[in-house]
Scaffold this motif. Structure first.
Motif, PDB file in Angstrom:
ATOM      1  N   ILE A 160       0.849  -1.188   0.000  1.00 17.44           N
ATOM      2  CA  ILE A 160       0.000   0.000   0.000  1.00 17.44           C
ATOM      3  C   ILE A 160       0.888   1.243   0.000  1.00 17.44           C
ATOM      4  CG2 ILE A 160      -1.786   1.287   1.254  1.00 17.44           C
ATOM      5  CD1 ILE A 160      -2.514  -1.393   2.627  1.00 17.44           C
ATOM      6  N   ALA A 161       0.527   2.241  -0.798  1.00 19.73           N
ATOM      7  CA  ALA A 161       1.172   3.557  -0.772  1.00 19.73           C
ATOM      8  C   ALA A 161       0.098   4.606  -1.013  1.00 19.73           C
ATOM      9  CB  ALA A 161       2.268   3.658  -1.822  1.00 19.73           C
ATOM     10  N   GLY A 162       0.054   5.631  -0.162  1.00 19.31           N
ATOM     11  CA  GLY A 162      -1.013   6.606  -0.327  1.00 19.31           C
ATOM     12  C   GLY A 162      -0.707   7.946   0.305  1.00 19.31           C
ATOM     13  N   LEU A 163      -1.676   8.849   0.172  1.00 19.81           N
ATOM     14  CA  LEU A 163      -1.620  10.186   0.749  1.00 19.81           C
ATOM     15  C   LEU A 163      -2.947  10.458   1.446  1.00 19.81           C
ATOM     16  CD1 LEU A 163      -0.138  12.219  -2.256  1.00 19.81           C
ATOM     17  CD2 LEU A 163       1.093  11.540  -0.188  1.00 19.81           C
ATOM     18  N   ALA A 164      -2.861  11.079   2.622  1.00 19.15           N
ATOM     19  CA  ALA A 164      -4.063  11.505   3.349  1.00 19.15           C
ATOM     20  C   ALA A 164      -4.036  13.024   3.463  1.00 19.15           C
ATOM     21  CB  ALA A 164      -4.123  10.861   4.731  1.00 19.15           C
ATOM     22  N   PHE A 165      -5.209  13.651   3.249  1.00 15.24           N
ATOM     23  CA  PHE A 165      -5.345  15.096   3.319  1.00 15.24           C
ATOM     24  C   PHE A 165      -6.392  15.419   4.394  1.00 15.24           C
ATOM     25  CE2 PHE A 165      -4.114  13.830  -0.893  1.00 15.24           C
ATOM     26  CZ  PHE A 165      -3.142  14.743  -1.269  1.00 15.24           C
ATOM     27  N   PRO A 166      -5.975  15.790   5.621  1.00  8.45           N
ATOM     28  CA  PRO A 166      -6.949  16.097   6.674  1.00  8.45           C
ATOM     29  C   PRO A 166      -7.833  17.289   6.297  1.00  8.45           C
ATOM     30  CG  PRO A 166      -4.769  15.748   7.594  1.00  8.45           C
ATOM     31  CD  PRO A 166      -4.597  15.840   6.109  1.00  8.45           C
ATOM     32  N   ILE A 167      -9.088  17.245   6.758  1.00  9.89           N
ATOM     33  CA  ILE A 167     -10.063  18.308   6.530  1.00  9.89           C
ATOM     34  C   ILE A 167     -10.195  19.108   7.818  1.00  9.89           C
ATOM     35  CG2 ILE A 167     -12.408  18.860   5.826  1.00  9.89           C
ATOM     36  CD1 ILE A 167     -10.690  17.494   3.683  1.00  9.89           C
TER      37      ILE A 167
END
Length: 342
Positions: A160-167
């Protein structure tokens, strides 16, 4: 649907408004959906390829607040049959139109590590589990109809490889965009219309997903404390006068000079000059006397370098005594001008 269009759609869906990143702490849930590319498979001279399909993932996990989190995941992938090719001894190579679906159902345990880079949280992870693959593929080759309709489960692994963008507006909520590779090997299926009656399938999936994640119990970041502006402390100077006089004594000029010198040091923006008298005399006369006293002090301030537009002049006559007295009493402390630096 072409692969390039599918990738573009997933990219557009994954564009959020980012906020300040915080480590995942405690229980969280996640969901994602996107496109799935299933690699073609060849066994016994028969190659099976599929169209770009779709994928859905649900997860529940726990974050330790230091970037590390563990989760369990359920997933579903589906790809429609596209084409096939038969290459067998004594048989001329032939392309075969296929119909049907290849579906995968997975249950995985993942370990993920997340990095905090300003408003973005990149993460990488790996998982193991079990994947059931369901083949329902049909086609017609030179030797007649070929049919695979069987289900087989195997050990699965994924990266798994990803990006998270908090709101920022919803503490704990983040939008995610990620790539997942899921693989299982050695699936064995019964097949009709193929010599040997068995077909081995290696299940390799490349998935691009857009999703959301919610971390329970996250509070909004504490507002940054702003130091209160320092309060301006007024400085007051008293200039005293002889009875029934408005001219400045030497001591009075000295006090005015001190006030003029202090004004720049305390960043004065306004100087209030107010004249007063005692109660010996009529109110009308004392009013005019307090005006003369205030004007003389203001003129001396200007002579000492104070700009006239900084000075406001007022006269109160006998109405604001420093020491309350009866009418007609000559009280020296009431015969004054007050200079207030603000």
């Amino acid at each position: 649907m072409s692969l390039r269009k599918a990738l573009l759609a997933a990219t557009v869906l994954s564009l959020p408004v980012a906020a300040q990143a915080q480590p995942v702490t405690g229980v969280y849930v996640g969901a994602g959906a996107g496109v799935n590319l299933l690699q073609s498979n060849r066994d016994r001279g028969v190659e099976i390829s599929t169209d770009v399909g779709y994928v859905g993932v649900l997860s529940v996990g726990y974050g330790f607040g230091n970037g590390l989190r563990l989760e369990v995941e359920g997933s579903f992938r589906s790809n429609e049959g596209d084409r096939g090719e038969i290459r067998a001894p004594g048989v001329r190579n032939s392309r075969v139109n296929l119909s049907g679906n290849v579906r995968s159902y997975g249950a995985m345990v993942n370990a993920i590590y997340e990095f905090s880079l300003g408003p973005v949280q990149p993460y990488v992870g790996a998982g193991i589990g079990y994947v059931w693959q369901d083949l329902d593929i049909r086609g017609r080759g030179p030797g007649g109809a070929i049919s695979l309709d069987d289900t087989d489960g195997r050990f699965g692994f994924q990266g798994i490889a990803g990006l998270a963008f908090p709101i920022a507006a919803v503490p704990g909520l983040a939008v995610t965009a990620e790539y997942r590779f899921l693989g299982t090997t050695g699936h064995e299926y019964s097949v009709s219309g193929l010599q040997g009656g068995r077909y081995t399938y290696d299940n390799y999936n490349h998935s691009i997903l857009a999703g959301i994640r919610y971390n329970f119990g996250q509070a909004a970041p504490a507002p940054v404390a702003v130091a209160p502006a320092p309060q301006t402390v007024a400085r007051t100077y008293l200039v005293f006068f002889d009875w029934d006089r408005a001219d400045l004594t030497d001591r009075a000029r000295q006090i005015i000079a001190e006030a003029a010198a202090a004004a720049p040091a305390v960043n004065t923006t306004r100087i209030e000059v107010s004249g007063h008298t005692d109660r010996s005399g009529t109110p009308q006369y004392n009013q005019r006397l307090s005006e003369r006293r205030a004007n003389n002090v203001a003129a001396e301030l200007v002579r000492r370098g104070i700009a006239r537009n900084l000075i406001s002049i007022s006269a109160f006559g006998e109405t604001r005594p420093l020491v309350p007295t009866a009418d007609g009493v000559r009280e020296p402390q009431n015969r004054r001008v007050e200079i207030v630096l603000r």
